[in-house]
Design a protein around this motif. Structure first.
Motif, short mmCIF file in Angstrom:
data_model
loop_
_atom_site.label_atom_id
_atom_site.label_comp_id
_atom_site.label_asym_id
_atom_site.label_seq_id
_atom_site.Cartn_x
_atom_site.Cartn_y
_atom_site.Cartn_z
N ALA A 1 57.75 39.85 33.86
CA ALA A 1 58.64 40.94 33.54
C ALA A 1 59.60 40.54 31.85
O ALA A 1 59.44 41.56 31.28
CB ALA A 1 59.60 41.28 34.70
N ALA A 2 59.54 39.69 32.11
CA ALA A 2 60.35 38.93 30.83
C ALA A 2 59.71 38.57 29.83
O ALA A 2 59.98 38.98 28.70
CB ALA A 2 61.08 37.72 31.36
N ARG A 3 58.16 38.55 29.46
CA ARG A 3 57.07 38.85 28.86
C ARG A 3 56.23 39.52 28.74
O ARG A 3 55.01 39.16 28.55
CB ARG A 3 56.89 37.60 28.05
CG ARG A 3 57.92 35.98 28.57
CD ARG A 3 57.20 34.56 28.69
NE ARG A 3 56.57 34.49 27.21
CZ ARG A 3 56.10 33.73 26.77
NH1 ARG A 3 56.45 33.22 28.11
NH2 ARG A 3 55.12 33.10 26.09
N ALA A 4 56.40 41.55 28.75
CA ALA A 4 55.23 41.64 29.71
C ALA A 4 54.71 42.27 28.48
O ALA A 4 53.64 42.20 28.44
CB ALA A 4 55.77 43.50 29.80
N VAL A 5 54.92 42.24 27.40
CA VAL A 5 54.20 42.66 26.10
C VAL A 5 53.08 41.41 26.12
O VAL A 5 51.67 41.81 24.94
CB VAL A 5 54.54 42.36 24.87
CG1 VAL A 5 53.59 43.22 23.49
CG2 VAL A 5 55.50 43.98 24.53
N THR A 6 53.63 39.79 26.27
CA THR A 6 52.40 39.13 26.39
C THR A 6 51.25 39.39 27.32
O THR A 6 50.02 38.83 27.11
CB THR A 6 52.93 37.62 26.11
OG1 THR A 6 53.31 37.25 27.76
CG2 THR A 6 54.27 37.70 25.22
N VAL A 7 51.55 39.97 28.02
CA VAL A 7 50.48 39.90 29.42
C VAL A 7 49.19 41.35 28.87
O VAL A 7 47.93 41.54 29.18
CB VAL A 7 50.97 40.44 30.56
CG1 VAL A 7 50.22 40.24 32.00
CG2 VAL A 7 52.28 38.86 31.18
N TRP A 8 50.39 42.29 28.78
CA TRP A 8 49.51 43.38 28.79
C TRP A 8 48.67 43.83 27.35
O TRP A 8 47.57 44.68 27.80
CB TRP A 8 50.09 44.88 28.80
CG TRP A 8 51.85 45.62 28.14
CD1 TRP A 8 52.85 44.99 28.40
CD2 TRP A 8 51.10 46.01 27.17
NE1 TRP A 8 53.68 46.19 27.52
CE2 TRP A 8 52.55 45.95 26.43
CE3 TRP A 8 50.38 46.87 25.52
CZ2 TRP A 8 53.24 46.19 25.39
CZ3 TRP A 8 50.99 46.49 25.23
CH2 TRP A 8 52.12 47.24 23.82
N ALA A 9 49.10 42.69 26.66
CA ALA A 9 48.58 43.32 25.36
C ALA A 9 46.61 42.34 25.50
O ALA A 9 45.99 43.15 25.16
CB ALA A 9 48.93 42.38 24.32
N PRO A 10 47.10 41.40 25.72
CA PRO A 10 44.96 40.85 26.31
C PRO A 10 44.71 41.98 27.71
O PRO A 10 43.54 42.02 27.19
CB PRO A 10 45.64 39.50 27.00
CG PRO A 10 46.57 38.55 26.61
CD PRO A 10 47.93 41.09 26.02
N GLY A 11 45.43 42.23 28.54
CA GLY A 11 44.44 43.34 29.13
C GLY A 11 44.44 44.57 28.59
O GLY A 11 43.33 44.71 28.79
N LEU A 12 45.01 44.94 27.48
CA LEU A 12 44.57 46.02 26.83
C LEU A 12 43.12 45.99 25.95
O LEU A 12 42.22 46.61 26.24
CB LEU A 12 45.83 46.88 25.84
CG LEU A 12 46.63 47.31 26.62
CD1 LEU A 12 47.40 47.63 25.73
CD2 LEU A 12 46.18 48.99 27.44
N GLY B 1 45.66 36.05 24.35
CA GLY B 1 46.98 35.77 25.95
C GLY B 1 47.04 34.36 25.17
O GLY B 1 49.09 34.22 25.20
N LEU B 2 46.59 33.39 24.72
CA LEU B 2 47.07 32.15 24.20
C LEU B 2 47.40 32.80 22.92
O LEU B 2 48.61 31.63 22.66
CB LEU B 2 45.98 31.08 23.89
CG LEU B 2 46.58 29.88 23.28
CD1 LEU B 2 47.26 28.83 24.08
CD2 LEU B 2 45.37 28.91 23.38
N LEU B 3 47.53 33.29 22.72
CA LEU B 3 48.01 33.43 20.64
C LEU B 3 49.12 34.21 20.98
O LEU B 3 50.29 33.78 20.20
CB LEU B 3 47.47 34.10 19.76
CG LEU B 3 46.25 32.99 18.83
CD1 LEU B 3 45.24 34.82 18.52
CD2 LEU B 3 46.32 32.36 18.55
N VAL B 4 49.27 35.14 22.02
CA VAL B 4 50.49 35.86 21.74
C VAL B 4 52.11 35.02 22.71
O VAL B 4 52.92 35.39 23.01
CB VAL B 4 50.58 37.17 22.34
CG1 VAL B 4 50.19 37.83 21.70
CG2 VAL B 4 50.08 37.40 23.52
N GLY B 5 51.34 33.72 23.05
CA GLY B 5 52.22 32.26 24.50
C GLY B 5 52.39 33.58 25.76
O GLY B 5 53.23 33.63 26.39
#
Length: 377
Positions: free
Chosen positions: A31-42, A69-73
């Motif tokens: 939840a605290a880093r949602a963008v870093t998870v759904w960006a690779p998912g997209l 995912g590694l680049l965005v943390g």
């Protein structure tokens, strides 16, 4: 039901992307880093969808979710990402030729292992990636092997059918030759002897009336011998110079309709769509189903008014036989195939066969043959 090769990635891609977004916002660990998870998912979802048109490029784009995912943390690829990666490697094993599918699997495994090591994750994470992707890939390869085996069985069934026709034709030709020989050697010879004896008898008779009667019998005998010799010639010509029946094909459906019409069955033919490139084995099987259905109508229902519909579409071929008698057009005895045989032919192509009473009366047989959309790029 047959699944189109293109439909699977088109459906799976958006679903994976949506799951990645939902997971990123609902899982407390992300939840605290949602963008870093759904960006690779997209990116993963978009790559899967792209693979419907560009198989290798789309699959490699999907695998790029690891380094992204590694680049965005991103702390982890997440459950949605694993679902997508398993799906794309399984699809590659199912639809792509072996070298290309191994390229996709190798890229996915390498990206997962390298990313895990660069991110400082445990060795288990590096082992876990290939361990979770390999079973999915093998499942896809198994599905491909089963499909190829089914296609080979279909080819062998068609070859067996053609060989059976050739054998039957050879048997008919041999029987014609035997009948011609018997007619010539036995019947024609006997009638010739009788005619000669009648000639001798005629010359010994003194009564003109009796002589005329015997003379007419003698002439009839000579004419019968001439006719039998002509019949022998016809039988031998058909046996020696005839040609086997043409290969079964829906392109000859008008000939089939003419044959059953000559046998006394009133048939109306409707053809819908444009006949394009129809696979040869599918074409032959569809013709055989239509032929069997019409034969059963003749056998069970006699001269029942019947409608035949042949439909061509981009992804399927359909044949339909509907009669107005209301009796089941089936025969599984006496060497016939009946509806069971039709269903076996249709199942070779993962099609459907519907056979049963019509709502308004009568009996109908409808067969649908899907045309495979095989990915070749």
């Amino acid at each position: 039901m047959r699944v189109s090769a293109r439909a699977l990635p088109v459906l799976l891609g958006p679903v994976v992307g949506l799951l990645a977004v939902v997971e990123a916002h609902l899982d407390a660990a992300f939840a605290a880093r949602a963008v870093t998870v759904w960006a690779p998912g997209l990116l993963l979802g978009a790559g899967i969808a792209l693979a419907a048109w560009f198989p290798v490029a789309g699959a490699l784009a999907a695998v790029a979710c690891f380094p992204l995912g590694l680049l965005v943390g991103a702390p982890d690829i997440g459950g949605a990402g694993l679902i997508g990666l398993i799906g794309i490697t399984a699809w590659a094993g199912w639809r792509l030729p072996r070298p290309r599918s191994l390229l996709v699997l190798g890229a996915a495994v390498a990206a997962g292992v390298v990313t895990s090591l660069l991110a400082g994750q445990s060795l288990w994470e590096a082992i876990f990636q290939p361990a979770i992707l390999l079973p999915g890939y093998l499942l896809g390869v198994l599905s491909r092997t089963n499909g190829e085996r089914a296609a080979e069985l279909t080819r062998l069934a068609a070859a067996l059918d053609a060989e059976r026709e050739r054998t039957a034709y050879a048997a008919v030709a041999a029987e014609r030759t035997r009948i011609a020989r018997e007619v010539h050697d036995a019947v024609a010879h006997s009638v010739s002897v009788i005619t000669l004896q009648l000639g001798g008898l005629r010359r010994q008779l003194s009564d003109p009336l009796h002589r005329d009667v015997v003379l007419n019998l003698e002439r009839l005998g000579r004419r019968s011998v001439a006719e039998m010799r002509g019949l022998v010639g016809i039988l031998r010509d058909n046996a020696n110079t005839g040609t086997p029946a043409p290969e079964p094909s829906l392109a000859r459906v008008h000939e089939l309709i003419a044959e059953v019409g000559a046998a006394g069955l009133p048939v109306r033919l409707d053809v819908t769509g444009e006949r394009g490139e129809v696979p040869r084995l599918l074409d032959a099987s569809a013709y055989r189903v239509l032929q069997e259905a019409l034969t059963n109508v003749l056998r069970h229902n006699g001269p029942a008014p019947t409608t035949v519909t042949v439909g061509y579409a981009a992804e399927r071929v359909t044949v339909e036989v509907v009669n107005e008698a209301g009796l089941a057009a089936d025969d599984t005895s006496g060497g016939g195939h009946g509806i069971i045989g039709m269903r076996e032919r249709v199942s070779l192509f993962r099609g459907t066969l519907l056979a049963g009473p019509e709502p308004g009366g009568g009996f109908g047989v409808r067969a649908t043959f899907p045309i495979s959309d095989v990915v070749t790029s």
